[in-house]
Motif scaffolding. Structure first.
Motif, short mmCIF file in Angstrom:
data_model
loop_
_atom_site.label_atom_id
_atom_site.label_comp_id
_atom_site.label_asym_id
_atom_site.label_seq_id
_atom_site.Cartn_x
_atom_site.Cartn_y
_atom_site.Cartn_z
N HIS A 1 0.84 -1.21 0.00
CA HIS A 1 0.00 0.00 0.00
C HIS A 1 0.88 1.26 0.00
O HIS A 1 0.66 2.19 -0.81
CB HIS A 1 -0.92 -0.03 1.23
CG HIS A 1 -1.76 1.18 1.41
ND1 HIS A 1 -2.84 1.46 0.59
CD2 HIS A 1 -1.68 2.20 2.30
CE1 HIS A 1 -3.39 2.60 0.98
NE2 HIS A 1 -2.71 3.07 2.03
N ALA A 2 1.88 1.30 0.86
CA ALA A 2 2.77 2.46 0.95
C ALA A 2 3.61 2.61 -0.32
O ALA A 2 3.78 3.73 -0.84
CB ALA A 2 3.68 2.33 2.17
N SER A 3 4.12 1.53 -0.85
CA SER A 3 4.96 1.58 -2.04
C SER A 3 4.18 2.07 -3.26
O SER A 3 4.66 2.92 -4.02
CB SER A 3 5.55 0.20 -2.32
OG SER A 3 6.32 0.21 -3.48
N LEU A 4 2.97 1.54 -3.43
CA LEU A 4 2.15 1.99 -4.55
C LEU A 4 1.76 3.45 -4.39
O LEU A 4 1.74 4.21 -5.38
CB LEU A 4 0.90 1.11 -4.68
CG LEU A 4 1.14 -0.33 -5.16
CD1 LEU A 4 -0.14 -1.15 -5.06
CD2 LEU A 4 1.70 -0.34 -6.57
N ASN B 1 4.26 5.81 -5.58
CA ASN B 1 4.36 5.85 -7.05
C ASN B 1 3.05 6.31 -7.69
O ASN B 1 2.78 5.98 -8.85
CB ASN B 1 4.75 4.47 -7.58
CG ASN B 1 6.16 4.09 -7.18
OD1 ASN B 1 7.08 4.89 -7.36
ND2 ASN B 1 6.34 2.91 -6.64
N ASN B 2 2.24 7.03 -6.90
CA ASN B 2 0.97 7.58 -7.40
C ASN B 2 0.03 6.50 -7.94
O ASN B 2 -0.68 6.71 -8.92
CB ASN B 2 1.20 8.66 -8.46
CG ASN B 2 1.92 9.85 -7.87
OD1 ASN B 2 1.66 10.23 -6.72
ND2 ASN B 2 2.83 10.43 -8.62
N GLN B 3 0.05 5.35 -7.34
CA GLN B 3 -0.88 4.28 -7.69
C GLN B 3 -1.66 3.93 -6.43
O GLN B 3 -1.38 2.94 -5.75
CB GLN B 3 -0.13 3.06 -8.23
CG GLN B 3 0.63 3.33 -9.50
CD GLN B 3 1.46 2.11 -9.92
OE1 GLN B 3 1.90 1.33 -9.11
NE2 GLN B 3 1.66 1.99 -11.23
N GLU B 4 -2.62 4.74 -6.11
CA GLU B 4 -3.37 4.59 -4.88
C GLU B 4 -4.26 3.35 -4.90
O GLU B 4 -4.98 3.11 -5.85
CB GLU B 4 -4.23 5.83 -4.64
CG GLU B 4 -3.45 7.10 -4.36
CD GLU B 4 -2.69 7.06 -3.04
OE1 GLU B 4 -3.16 6.42 -2.09
OE2 GLU B 4 -1.61 7.68 -2.98
N VAL B 5 -4.14 2.54 -3.85
CA VAL B 5 -5.06 1.42 -3.61
C VAL B 5 -5.44 1.48 -2.14
O VAL B 5 -4.68 1.99 -1.31
CB VAL B 5 -4.44 0.03 -3.95
CG1 VAL B 5 -4.12 -0.09 -5.42
CG2 VAL B 5 -3.22 -0.25 -3.10
N THR B 6 -6.59 0.94 -1.84
CA THR B 6 -7.00 0.90 -0.44
C THR B 6 -6.21 -0.19 0.28
O THR B 6 -5.63 -1.09 -0.36
CB THR B 6 -8.50 0.59 -0.31
OG1 THR B 6 -8.75 -0.72 -0.81
CG2 THR B 6 -9.34 1.61 -1.09
N HIS B 7 -6.19 -0.09 1.59
CA HIS B 7 -5.52 -1.13 2.38
C HIS B 7 -6.19 -2.49 2.13
O HIS B 7 -5.52 -3.51 2.03
CB HIS B 7 -5.55 -0.76 3.87
CG HIS B 7 -4.86 -1.77 4.73
ND1 HIS B 7 -3.49 -1.97 4.67
CD2 HIS B 7 -5.33 -2.66 5.65
CE1 HIS B 7 -3.16 -2.93 5.52
NE2 HIS B 7 -4.26 -3.36 6.13
#
Length: 176
Positions: A15-18, A21-27
């Motif tokens: 989650h933090a890595s994405l 890199n401006n690739q937001e995902v929910t937890h």
């Protein structure tokens, strides 16, 4: 082995890595992705199947199995099977004309006998705690083995019945 806690940490890292890199995902999505990477259909299955992380356990040991060096299969079978009453658990040779490695058992006592150079030193002593040592002595004396008729020796701590195999190994049966 990966635990539930480790899988959660993997999801947090993903989650933090994405996010960096401006690739937001929910937890929740990160948990689902990690579950699939670990081979589970979804996070619910993964969290039910993965073990909980607990305190590190100390190393544990099973019983030891002594390896005794032998040089002659016929003499070994005569002594260990016929005289001492062991039965064969397994036999192994890499090829028919190569040395024997033999697993034997008597009432839960396991020994391995090896013709392989370097597997064990001839002249070793194996210490075997037991019960009913008098019964074993009487059984062995009744077989009238021509190369040895051992008797029980009383020590300050208990009784000892020593037998010597044809290869110089000493088997010390002891009752406390």
């Amino acid at each position: 082995m990966i635990s539930v806690q480790k899988a959660r940490q993997m999801a947090e890292n993903l989650h933090a890595s994405l996010g960096r890199n401006n690739q937001e995902v929910t937890h929740a999505t990160a948990l689902e992705l990690v579950a699939q990477q670990l081979g589970y259909t979804d996070w619910s299955v993964a969290s039910a199947m993965l073990p909980e992380e607990g305190p590190r356990q100390a190393a544990t040991f099973e019983k030891a199995i002594p390896v005794l060096r032998i040089f002659d299969e016929t003499k070994a079978r005569e002594f260990y099977l016929d005289f001492l009453g062991f039965s064969v658990e397994f036999e192994h040779r890499f090829e028919s004309d190569l040395p024997l490695y033999l697993g034997i058992n008597r009432s839960g006592l396991q020994l391995h006998l090896s013709e392989h150079h370097g597997d064990a030193s001839p002249g070793s002593t194996t210490f075997i705690p037991m019960q009913n040592i008098e019964m074993l002595r009487d059984e062995l004396l009744g077989k009238r083995y021509k190369y040895g008729r051992s008797d029980i020796v009383q020590q300050g701590w208990g009784q000892v019945l020593e037998v010597y195999d044809p290869f110089g190994n000493r088997i010390r049966f002891c009752q406390y």
